[in-house]
Design a protein around this motif. Structure first.
Motif, PDB file in Angstrom:
ATOM      1  N   GLY A 246       0.791  -1.223   0.000  1.00  0.00           N
ATOM      2  CA  GLY A 246       0.000   0.000   0.000  1.00  0.00           C
ATOM      3  C   GLY A 246       0.819   1.266   0.000  1.00  0.00           C
ATOM      4  N   GLU A 247       2.154   1.126   0.047  1.00  0.00           N
ATOM      5  CA  GLU A 247       3.014   2.302   0.020  1.00  0.00           C
ATOM      6  C   GLU A 247       2.985   2.926  -1.374  1.00  0.00           C
ATOM      7  N   GLY A 248       3.031   4.227  -1.420  1.00  0.00           N
ATOM      8  CA  GLY A 248       2.972   4.933  -2.686  1.00  0.00           C
ATOM      9  C   GLY A 248       1.589   4.933  -3.304  1.00  0.00           C
ATOM     10  N   MET A 249       0.579   4.609  -2.503  1.00  0.00           N
ATOM     11  CA  MET A 249      -0.792   4.567  -2.978  1.00  0.00           C
ATOM     12  C   MET A 249      -1.636   5.487  -2.113  1.00  0.00           C
ATOM     13  N   SER A 250      -2.464   6.288  -2.725  1.00  0.00           N
ATOM     14  CA  SER A 250      -3.276   7.235  -1.965  1.00  0.00           C
ATOM     15  C   SER A 250      -4.366   6.510  -1.189  1.00  0.00           C
ATOM     16  N   GLU A 251      -4.821   7.132  -0.109  1.00  0.00           N
ATOM     17  CA  GLU A 251      -5.908   6.574   0.677  1.00  0.00           C
ATOM     18  C   GLU A 251      -7.184   6.491  -0.154  1.00  0.00           C
ATOM     19  N   GLN A 252      -7.334   7.437  -1.043  1.00  0.00           N
ATOM     20  CA  GLN A 252      -8.513   7.428  -1.903  1.00  0.00           C
ATOM     21  C   GLN A 252      -8.550   6.184  -2.787  1.00  0.00           C
ATOM     22  N   THR A 253      -7.384   5.814  -3.322  1.00  0.00           N
ATOM     23  CA  THR A 253      -7.304   4.613  -4.155  1.00  0.00           C
ATOM     24  C   THR A 253      -7.582   3.366  -3.337  1.00  0.00           C
TER      25      THR A 253
ATOM     26  N   GLN B 148      -9.420   3.119  -0.669  1.00  0.00           N
ATOM     27  CA  GLN B 148     -10.843   3.063  -0.372  1.00  0.00           C
ATOM     28  C   GLN B 148     -11.659   2.721  -1.612  1.00  0.00           C
ATOM     29  N   LEU B 149     -11.245   3.248  -2.751  1.00  0.00           N
ATOM     30  CA  LEU B 149     -11.967   3.008  -3.992  1.00  0.00           C
ATOM     31  C   LEU B 149     -12.031   1.528  -4.331  1.00  0.00           C
ATOM     32  N   PHE B 150     -10.911   0.817  -4.124  1.00  0.00           N
ATOM     33  CA  PHE B 150     -10.854  -0.599  -4.471  1.00  0.00           C
ATOM     34  C   PHE B 150     -10.883  -1.504  -3.244  1.00  0.00           C
ATOM     35  N   ASN B 151     -11.181  -0.946  -2.070  1.00  0.00           N
ATOM     36  CA  ASN B 151     -11.337  -1.698  -0.825  1.00  0.00           C
ATOM     37  C   ASN B 151     -10.081  -2.499  -0.464  1.00  0.00           C
ATOM     38  N   LEU B 152      -8.940  -1.845  -0.555  1.00  0.00           N
ATOM     39  CA  LEU B 152      -7.671  -2.483  -0.204  1.00  0.00           C
ATOM     40  C   LEU B 152      -7.293  -2.117   1.224  1.00  0.00           C
ATOM     41  N   GLY B 153      -6.639  -3.044   1.900  1.00  0.00           N
ATOM     42  CA  GLY B 153      -6.261  -2.786   3.284  1.00  0.00           C
ATOM     43  C   GLY B 153      -5.745  -4.045   3.943  1.00  0.00           C
ATOM     44  N   ASP B 154      -6.084  -4.245   5.214  1.00  0.00           N
ATOM     45  CA  ASP B 154      -5.570  -5.391   5.958  1.00  0.00           C
ATOM     46  C   ASP B 154      -6.090  -6.714   5.397  1.00  0.00           C
ATOM     47  N   ASP B 155      -7.391  -6.786   5.128  1.00  0.00           N
ATOM     48  CA  ASP B 155      -7.960  -8.018   4.592  1.00  0.00           C
ATOM     49  C   ASP B 155      -7.501  -8.282   3.171  1.00  0.00           C
ATOM     50  N   CYS B 156      -7.441  -7.245   2.368  1.00  0.00           N
ATOM     51  CA  CYS B 156      -7.052  -7.364   0.961  1.00  0.00           C
ATOM     52  C   CYS B 156      -5.810  -6.515   0.717  1.00  0.00           C
TER      53      CYS B 156
END
Length: 483
Positions: free
Chosen positions: A95-102, A104-112
């Motif tokens: 997730g580094e170098g990726m905006s929070e908006q991106t 949230q848009l694609f539902n990326l985070g701890d699970d994905c």
């Protein structure tokens, strides 16, 4: 415990010899979601090692499928989403170098999480299920197995629940080109929301999900039965924790029998998520390996062309055992309980046996509750017409031939050199002893409105879905082709 089971899981059920194809890409075991993440793709390689050392490969066609292209993925998924997965760069890993908006848009985070080789991992999973569908359509197989598939949570425009690309929906869209009706059955402990949502407004696909209630993703309530043409074609069986073999069988078999007799599908897709097994790190059911496999054998006994895919399962030594046993069930083969020596033999100690026994966990599903649940579901099913009619139409062209001739046929060279050098699964990735936080077993209150909420969130009609499968497939990714 085997007492009380129908003969299917123990004796193979139907004696009719069915042709079985088994799809496997050894590279699937090279990818990792990251240390501490419960999803471990390496479990598929562990299963394959058991399948090989039991000699089951001699009884079926073992095929390394062609990996799915971005263009194939857009038969269901949004172009922008697939393009994003395709363009993921090394500096974006984690997730580094990726905006929070991106994110949230694609539902990326701890699970994905974003991990190295994410698109290649998705292409293996999806490619196997698409190839499995086409193997059936060509009449070259009666049963197709892709244990790397079954990622049932992925949505049209976003990731969800460890899933990025919904290989099941892609396989069903292939089947719908020739079959008027397709049945999807899900025995993962989590609701198969991504597949249900994709076909929620059509009678061309019936979905039946047996899952834990008030669990991730928060959908799958009894009253969620479909909308419009799809009314009563979504069957949800919400269960309480501690579900045991006997209770599961006495619910599963009558419901599936009624569906098969009335709906009469031309093909069946069975998702065999192993997190419904006893002792799963994220699950809370109490099914034994044989209880889980009984579902596979029962569906097989109808003799309908069938795709079998994996899914959840987070105690990986038990996942490998269960899927190996179920491979044998599909082949009508009996396996000795003593495990053969294999590359991961030490992980099956101390018993070293092909068995996942049930525990003494309390079953919170009372006989009265299960009786009422079954009665309500069968009553809902009585409202559907027997074998709904489908308007005759021209079969869409076969996308697997000339449509993809411009793609790179040598899928090995599509893996960047950096991945070949760096994708080594750490030893701890095989461990089942990590102290996980069970992040998938928390109820998502907002998730319960995904299907029954605003019409803007509902999936398109099947007519639109079929149009999508014909129109978007011929769109070129002008910015980055050839792939």
């Amino acid at each position: 415990m085997t007492t009380g089971f129908s003969s299917f899981a123990l004796g193979g059920g139907s004696t009719q010899k069915q042709r079985v194809s088994y799809f496997y890409d050894d590279d699937v075991g090279n990818y990792t979601y990251g240390y501490g993440h419960p999803m471990k793709p390496h479990r598929v390689r562990m299963c394959h090692s058991l399948v090989t050392n039991y000699g089951l490969y001699k009884k079926m066609d073992v095929i390394r499928p062609k990996r799915a292209t971005a263009r194939q993925m857009t038969r269901f998924h949004n172009d922008e989403y697939v393009d994003f997965l395709y363009r993921l760069a090394p500096e974006m890993v984690g997730g580094e170098g990726m905006s929070e908006q991106t994110k949230q848009l694609f539902n990326l985070g701890d699970d994905c999480p974003v991990f190295d080789g994410l698109f290649e991992f998705c292409s293996i999973s999806a490619g196997g299920s698409i190839a499995a569908a086409n193997k059936l359509l060509r009449g070259e197989s009666d049963i197709s197995i892709n244990w790397a598939g079954g990622l049932h949570h992925a949505k049209k425009t976003e990731a969800s629940g460890f899933c990025y690309i919904n290989d099941i929906v892609l396989a069903i869209l292939e089947l719908l080109r020739y079959h008027q009706r397709v049945l999807y059955i899900d025995i993962d402990i989590h609701h198969g929301d991504g597949v249900e949502e994709a076909f929620y407004t059509t009678d061309r696909v019936m979905t039946a999900s047996f899952h834990m209630t008030e669990f991730f993703p928060g959908t799958g309530k009894l009253e969620e039965t479909g909308i419009g043409k799809g009314k009563n074609y979504a069957v949800n069986v919400p269960l309480q924790k501690g579900m045991d073999d006997w209770s599961y069988q006495n619910l599963f078999e009558p419901i599936i029998k009624h569906i098969m007799e009335w709906y009469r599908p031309g093909a069946v897709v069975l998702q065999c998520g192993a997190d419904s097994l006893a002792g799963d790190k994220l699950g809370c059911f109490n099914l034994s390996m044989k209880g889980h496999a009984n579902c596979v054998a029962y569906v097989k006994s109808f003799g309908v062309p069938m795709i079998v895919v994996g899914g959840g399962g987070y105690t990986i030594r038990n996942v490998a055992r269960a899927w190996t046993f179920e491979t044998a069930v599909l082949l009508n083969e009996q396996l000795p309980e003593e495990l053969p020596f294999n590359a991961y033999f030490e992980y099956y100690g101390p018993e070293y046996r092909l068995d996942v026994p049930a525990s003494n966990m309390k079953n919170d599903n009372t006989p009265e509750d299960l009786h009422n649940l079954k009665a309500q579901i069968i009553e809902n099913l009585r409202h559907i017409p027997c074998a709904p009619s489908v308007q005759m139409q021209e079969v869409p062209r076969d996308y697997t031939s000339s449509d993809d001739e411009d793609e790179d046929d040598d899928f090995d060279v599509r893996i960047p050199r950096r991945l070949a050098d760096s994708r080594i699964v750490p030893d701890e990735e095989l461990s089942d002893s990590e102290d996980e936080d069970g992040r998938r077993n928390h109820h998502d209150a907002s998730g319960s409105s995904l299907i029954m909420g605003s019409p803007a969130l509902l999936p398109p009609s099947m007519e639109a879905a079929l149009a999508l499968s014909q129109v978007t497939t011929v769109r070129l990714f002008q910015q980055h082709h050839p792939m």
